[in-house]
Enzyme design. Sequence first.
Site, mmCIF file in Angstrom:
data_model
loop_
_atom_site.group_PDB
_atom_site.id
_atom_site.type_symbol
_atom_site.label_atom_id
_atom_site.label_comp_id
_atom_site.label_asym_id
_atom_site.label_seq_id
_atom_site.Cartn_x
_atom_site.Cartn_y
_atom_site.Cartn_z
ATOM 1 N N HIS A 1 -2.438 -72.970 54.389
ATOM 2 C CA HIS A 1 -1.709 -71.936 54.690
ATOM 3 C C HIS A 1 -2.500 -70.912 54.923
ATOM 4 O O HIS A 1 -3.624 -70.757 54.511
ATOM 5 C CB HIS A 1 -0.667 -71.845 53.574
ATOM 6 C CG HIS A 1 0.423 -70.716 53.705
ATOM 7 N ND1 HIS A 1 0.066 -69.396 53.776
ATOM 8 C CD2 HIS A 1 1.812 -70.954 54.055
ATOM 9 C CE1 HIS A 1 1.373 -68.866 53.774
ATOM 10 N NE2 HIS A 1 2.253 -69.722 54.190
ATOM 11 N N ASP B 1 -4.106 -74.698 45.488
ATOM 12 C CA ASP B 1 -3.090 -74.064 46.071
ATOM 13 C C ASP B 1 -1.758 -75.171 45.861
ATOM 14 O O ASP B 1 -1.741 -76.268 46.603
ATOM 15 C CB ASP B 1 -2.968 -73.587 47.687
ATOM 16 C CG ASP B 1 -1.571 -73.222 47.965
ATOM 17 O OD1 ASP B 1 -0.739 -73.078 47.299
ATOM 18 O OD2 ASP B 1 -1.481 -72.810 49.157
ATOM 19 N N GLN C 1 3.478 -76.047 47.387
ATOM 20 C CA GLN C 1 4.149 -76.929 47.875
ATOM 21 C C GLN C 1 4.399 -78.275 47.083
ATOM 22 O O GLN C 1 5.078 -79.034 47.325
ATOM 23 C CB GLN C 1 3.850 -77.231 49.191
ATOM 24 C CG GLN C 1 3.949 -76.222 50.485
ATOM 25 C CD GLN C 1 5.492 -75.717 50.677
ATOM 26 O OE1 GLN C 1 6.342 -76.763 50.369
ATOM 27 N NE2 GLN C 1 5.710 -74.728 50.976
ATOM 28 N N LYS D 1 9.515 -71.337 45.492
ATOM 29 C CA LYS D 1 9.483 -72.802 45.887
ATOM 30 C C LYS D 1 9.823 -73.861 44.809
ATOM 31 O O LYS D 1 9.836 -75.025 45.413
ATOM 32 C CB LYS D 1 7.813 -73.046 46.169
ATOM 33 C CG LYS D 1 7.192 -72.040 46.908
ATOM 34 C CD LYS D 1 7.453 -72.157 48.595
ATOM 35 C CE LYS D 1 6.799 -71.184 49.310
ATOM 36 N NZ LYS D 1 7.269 -71.431 50.817
ATOM 37 N N CYS E 1 2.963 -70.492 59.373
ATOM 38 C CA CYS E 1 1.848 -69.699 58.516
ATOM 39 C C CYS E 1 0.898 -70.909 58.566
ATOM 40 O O CYS E 1 -0.003 -70.904 57.666
ATOM 41 C CB CYS E 1 2.271 -69.157 57.419
ATOM 42 S SG CYS E 1 3.473 -67.784 57.616
#
Length: 664
Positions: A377, A454, A457, A480, A618
Amino acid sequence: MIPSEPKQGPSNHPKNEKWPDVLSAGKDVPAGLPDPAVLARLANEFFTSLPGLPAVNEDVLSSSAQPGLAPVNSTSLEAPRNLAQAPPRTNGADLTEAELSALPLSLDQLSVFSNPSPDIVPAVWVPGVPVDLSEASSAAGSSYSFLEDARPLFGGVGAPFTSASSSSAPPKNAPRTASSGRNPDVPKAASLSGPAPVEAPLVPGSTQRSAVSDTRKSFQFLDEIRQLAPVDVVPVLEPLGAPIPQVSDLGLSSRPFELGEIRRDFPILQERVNGRPLVWLDNAATTQKPQSVIDRLSYFYAHENSNVHRAAHELAARSTDAYEGARDKVRRFLNASSTREIVFVRGATEGINLIAQSWGRQNIQKGDEIVITWLEHHANIVPWQMLCAEKGARLRVASVDDSGQVLLDEYAKLLGPRTRLVSMAQVSNALGTVTPAQKMIEMAHHYGATVVLDGAQAVSHMPVDVQLLDCDLFVFSGHKVFAPTGIGVVYGKSDVLDRMPPWQGGGNMIADVTFEKTLYQAPPGRFEAGTGSIADAVGLGAAIDYIERIGMANIARYEHDLLDYATASLGSIPGLHIIGTAKEKAGVLSFVLDGFKTEDLGAALNLEGIAVRSGHHCAQPILRRFGLEATVRASLALYNTCEEIDALVAAIWNLKQGRRPGLV
């Protein structure tokens, strides 16, 4: 309750074995205690003066405590279920003692003053009749309902009604009681809608539920001054109602995965868009919120709203308890070893920038290398580009294959003695690819590199165990994972955070300030300057509660099956191309359709009430790797259904066949 046959022996009076003898003999009551006869008379006057009941002869009442007369027995409490069965009101002088003892007392009449539970009848204690308190003490709820109704005025999730020393409180690791999506942190009085709050949990090894009255001994905030400074282990006070233990094992659930029930937990799914039921397939952008999270936010602002850590008043204590309690829930959710490793931020983007500005500025030097992947991202690209430009470091990118999976052999070639940092996504937001994060972290650590993962997600689709992954730093966004916007988390190993300097200055992150120098708090306070998103952090805790009651393993299993169904269904459409076909994927489907612009396709689906994302997500570099500037992205969550996938496929088929969607 009062037994029909009085029990004998000291077992009925564990605190004073001499009471039965004192009462039956008519002896004086021990000093400091009220006269039993007076208590009995007042109690009977109270209950028999309720509307619809006969008046009581004063002589009969007073004689019940005299030697030689039978005491009032339990038949006076055996009542008809409705007031219509009660006898007409008469003058108490017309009643004989036998008639008085047979008077019914309706449960409906008692319900105004007693606990709402229809199974609890307040016992009238009379002299000479030992009372068995075992059943009453196990009832779920206090008989003093006016105190229960007033509790929201004095307490909330952080209210001091729970006694930590109570022997009846369930063990900390006992499973939760099932709940239809309601947040157990929201007290009964604060529930806005939906099913009733959960019952008190069963005490292991017993058939009785823990007594609420046993776990609330006093208004503790009047008894002692709370310690408001952040500590490693923060005692989280239980909400009003029966204490509900936390789930400690990731993936376990006390609630079956019932899709219809889960969908009812999310009120926005009842919305209609352009005359059609909403089909929300934009979960990679943000997830919807269950009613339990909405209720928890409302309750916070109604009963707990205050700044944290900074005052000695009760609302500050409540909000601090709720805020730090949410921190501990995040620790458990990620399986971190300590709450000191959990830093609250606004989201994953801010978390990565915090790491870049704090750890990065301190550790990255000219000639050092930072490794990322093609899947990232923009939030995991731009901060590192900025840092490299400032420090004279080099940004290197690991390539992916045609399915969208990282090529480990190519990644290995990028690692070396100059590698200072590796930062990568656990799940691609654009393709849904699940990276081999644990293996990649191990390879980076071989060269002494620090690793940032990260997880924005990942957290809504699969269990995350930061200790098993062995990442040094981990970030995710609350929105999220069914929590509010404006809240996120940075996890960092204690030794990593301890060496990182603050990245913002202000209140709350300081230990001492003079004009000559400032001393900073230890982590996590060092990184939480100013007033944080307190209510949103509490909402994140409620979202974690919700997920854990369903079970992350159950969610992952269901979404995997739904993804397989969606992949096969979309793949059957001629001219539709799915971008990102890695073997390991989470619930994301990016695709393009021959002859249609992605923005036109997204707008047409919106007319059918179907929400998808169209654009670059993004993540422009990874789309350009496949020769694209944009895709349509349908992303899944636990509340999506096969029927919604069918609606998506049908709408695309109609577009291909020239049938133009429109308003109903």
